[in-house]
Write an enzyme that holds these catalytic residues in place. Structure first.
Site, PDB file in Angstrom:
ATOM      1  N   GLU A  61      26.315  37.217   4.193  1.00 23.84           N
ATOM      2  CA  GLU A  61      26.084  37.993   3.105  1.00 23.84           C
ATOM      3  C   GLU A  61      25.391  38.973   2.451  1.00 23.84           C
ATOM      4  OE1 GLU A  61      27.198  36.317  -0.319  1.00 23.84           O
ATOM      5  OE2 GLU A  61      25.931  38.040  -1.523  1.00 23.84           O
TER       6      GLU A  61
ATOM      7  N   GLU B 112      25.120  27.585  -3.145  1.00 20.76           N
ATOM      8  CA  GLU B 112      24.141  28.970  -2.202  1.00 20.76           C
ATOM      9  C   GLU B 112      22.330  28.561  -2.570  1.00 20.76           C
ATOM     10  OE1 GLU B 112      24.788  33.333  -2.046  1.00 20.76           O
ATOM     11  OE2 GLU B 112      25.147  33.231  -3.864  1.00 20.76           O
TER      12      GLU B 112
ATOM     13  N   GLU C  35      17.970  34.165  -4.169  1.00 15.06           N
ATOM     14  CA  GLU C  35      18.438  34.232  -2.594  1.00 15.06           C
ATOM     15  C   GLU C  35      16.706  34.988  -2.114  1.00 15.06           C
ATOM     16  OE1 GLU C  35      20.742  36.697  -1.837  1.00 15.06           O
ATOM     17  OE2 GLU C  35      22.437  35.346  -2.941  1.00 15.06           O
TER      18      GLU C  35
ATOM     19  N   ASP D 292      30.191  31.873  -9.754  1.00 16.40           N
ATOM     20  CA  ASP D 292      29.377  32.763  -9.392  1.00 16.40           C
ATOM     21  C   ASP D 292      28.495  33.389 -10.120  1.00 16.40           C
ATOM     22  OD1 ASP D 292      28.040  33.991  -7.160  1.00 16.40           O
ATOM     23  OD2 ASP D 292      29.744  34.992  -6.412  1.00 16.40           O
TER      24      ASP D 292
END
Length: 661
Positions: free
Chosen positions: A467, A461, A172, A412
């Site tokens: 989030e 993702e 990310e 996840d």
């Protein structure tokens, strides 16, 4: 003399063994792109788009475990050129079919290896292949991307290290918009990575067909100041539990090689997407085209759709007579909400079971009852799981929960892309397909084509999603949200998890765990449901919040998650984006802006003949002060019309266009 060709001449003159050098050329079908392959002491590739140097000579090779370098003093045995112009079906995608047109060059070298090169009208790709017996060890791969100038680039550095391990992260990242020469030494970036070539042209580095091999990170070029080099995680030698709540399988030691693999195989594609206009990046199919077709014979059971999600809103519902939280009563409330609003799934996120043992269900949860309750209301149930927990007993877990009626898993904390983890991601997808289970990968590397090979993998993702708005007040999310459609989305769908109903201006935004909000306007959030590719698309806010905003909720529920056609209307990286998508006989148009207000005009000439009714959600006149302010309109339109829409600071819009009978 053209600088591009002068550079090649100088490069060859200084190159040992130049007497044996050969230069092979491959042009794109439209003739604009020239891919050159040079052989001699080293193998090098370069790319030109018309008069623009995209990639200047950059060496490539594979180093085997026995010390042999596939690429040094390579001797060509034979070459073969071919052309392909066909259409491939893409049923779980942003369009139902993709034109696959390219010219290909296959080069066989002495030593049982070779290269396949392709030139498309929108980019180029190359891959190594080997034809060796038994198993081989890949010690390292040399993949270089050199540029002729100090171009501006959008660098997604690896930032969120797990236990300070450089090759373990959640993938990310926002983008540092810097010159190539300013790339921080000894740091890593994830792909796709975008380079601004000037004159409106862009080049994006991607990889595809990542199978049984580690993913490619990018680092400061080893050959050129203005270059980038691939680097790869070495194979895990020792692992242990660690990370957040000890849900990660951390690598504590690594081998001296990156992969052990079959000696006869094709290696991943290294590709560069080339665009003449920013908007071209919004409708690119390179990764899809380079990937293996579906390995699932019957895909009729694969049902994309929307998901009511619990974690982002902290299970925060109100106006009920029970204590909201991770319990059966709360999830029945979610199911009732989903059923009333034609939402396909509810996901049970963390807490429904023990974090490292999926067969030990929380005493507050009756999963069987929830499955039955959802089935009666046409709502499927999906379960969250860490990679470690689900991989402990993959067949046992899939057997038990598929028999119970679970529709899929959100997996996840993968957080790696070494060879072992990439192989596991494929293994999970393959086995899930056997049990007719959907997979949504989180804490995962970017998509690299598995979504075409196993279309039951319905989202990923690999993006700094909504989030993060719960705890990162200093991130400029509207800027990021108008950047990722041009870069991260080149790789494939992304689970950004939009849908916030509490919307804030830049001045009013603040982090909150139980009452989270978004940066930007309500219509900015609505626009994401059209702009962002996500066959499995989350609705991140709570049922209570959605029911208070039923007009927005009903509109979101009408937007599909896969489409038959996509048109990139306009856009500029990091500033704004507008996209139109068609499903059956309806059109959906979405737009997003960064923190700058702007007015955009949409030419509706793509509509067919006849009259249409457009349902339009746009920023209200006071959205600059109250980001929840919006206006809904019904407008009669035809293909001869143009719609002019104002987007507020951090604004957006969404439109559904229906043909009139």
């Amino acid at each position: 003399m053209n600088k591009f060709f002068l550079r090649i001449i100088i490069f060859m003159a200084l190159w040992p063994g130049v007497g044996n050098a050969q230069i092979l050329h491959l042009k794109s079908p439209n003739g604009k792109i020239d891919l050159a392959l040079e052989t001699g002491a080293k193998i090098s590739w370069s790319v030109k788009h018309e008069n623009t140097a995209v990639i200047v000579p950059s060496t490539i090779s594979l180093r085997l475990g026995n010390g042999v370098v596939l690429g040094n003093n390579a001797k060509i045995i034979n070459t073969k050129k071919s052309s392909v112009n066909t259409v491939i079906n893409t049923p779980v995608y942003k369009k139902k079919s993709v034109v696959d047109e390219y010219n290909q060059l296959t080069v066989n070298f002495k030593g049982d290896f070779g290269l396949i090169l392709r030139a498309y009208n929108d980019g180029v790709a190359y891959r190594f292949f080997t034809k060796k017996k038994g198993e081989i060890t890949i010690e390292s791969e040399e993949a270089n991307f050199n540029f002729d100038k100090d171009h501006k680039a959008f660098i997604p550095y690896v930032r969120d290290l797990r236990e300070n391990n450089l090759y373990i992260s959640a993938f990310e990242s926002t983008y540092d918009e810097i010159r190539l020469s300013k790339f921080v030494k000894d740091s890593l970036a994830i792909s796709p990575l975008l380079v601004d070539l000037g004159n409106g042209k862009k080049a994006a580095i991607v990889e595809a067909e990542l199978v049984d091999y580690p993913g490619m990170f990018l680092t400061k070029g080893k050959q050129e100041q203005h270059g980038l080099s691939g680097t790869f995680a070495h194979y895990p030698k020792a692992e242990r539990l660690g990370g957040f709540n000890k849900m990660n399988y951390m690598v504590s030691d690594r081998e001296a090689y990156i992969a052990k693999t079959s000696g006869t195989r094709n290696f991943p594609w290294r590709a560069v997407i080339i665009s003449e206009h920013d908007k071209d990046l919004l409708n690119n199919d390179m990764v899809q085209k380079l990937s293996t077709p579906s390995q699932i014979a019957d895909i009729n059971w694969i049902k994309p759709g929307k998901v009511a999600w619990d974690w982002w809103n902290d299970w925060n519902i109100s106006g009920v007579d029970f204590k909201a939280g991770i319990n059966t009563e709360t999830y029945k409330y979610y199911i009732d909400f989903a059923s009333r609003n034609h939402i396909d799934y509810v996901v049970l996120d963390e807490g429904w079971s023990e974090e490292t043992d999926l067969l030990k269900i929380s005493p507050n949860m009756n999963v069987k009852e929830l499955i039955s309750y959802g089935k009666q209301r046409n709502v499927g149930i999906m379960l969250w799981a860490s990679w470690y927990a689900i991989n402990r007993d993959l067949d046992g877990t899939f057997t038990q929960y598929s028999r119970m009626g679970i529709k899929g898993f959100k997996i996840d904390f993968i957080d790696r892309d070494d060879q072992k983890m990439v192989s596991s991601v494929y293994n999970i997808a393959r086995k899930a397909a056997n049990y007719k289970l959907l997979i949504d990968y989180h804490g995962v590397y970017k998509p690299t084509g598995i979504q075409r090979t196993y279309p039951n993998v319905v989202n990923f993702e690999g993006v700094k999603g909504l989030e993060n708005a719960k705890w990162t007040p200093n991130d400029d999310m509207p800027h990021y949200e108008t950047t990722i459609p041009f870069i991260r989305m080149l790789a494939g769908p992304m689970d950004y998890t939009p849908g916030a109903m509490r919307n804030a201006t830049k001045a009013d935004f603040r982090p909150s765990n139980s009452m989270p909000m978004s940066q930007g306007t309500r219509c900015h959030q609505l626009g994401m449901y059209v702009v962002y590719e996500a066959p499995l698309q989350m609705m991140a806010d709570s049922p209570t919040a959605y029911m208070k905003e039923q007009e927005s909720t009903s509109f979101i529920s009408k937007i599909p998650t896969t489409f038959d056609e996509t048109i990139a209307l306009d856009g500029k990286v990091g500033e704004y984006v507008t996209v139109a998508r068609k499903k059956e006989n309806k059109w959906y148009i979405g737009g997003l802006s960064n923190w700058s207000a702007r007015t955009t005009t949409i030419d509706l000439s793509f509509l067919g003949k006849g009259k249409y009714s457009a349902e339009l959600f746009k920023d209200g006149v006071n959205a600059n002060k109250d980001a929840t302010d919006y206006k809904r309109e019904i407008v009669k339109v035809t293909s001869a019309d143009k719609l002019t829409i104002h987007m507020a600071n951090g604004g957006g819009f969404a439109i559904i266009i229906n043909p009139e009978e």
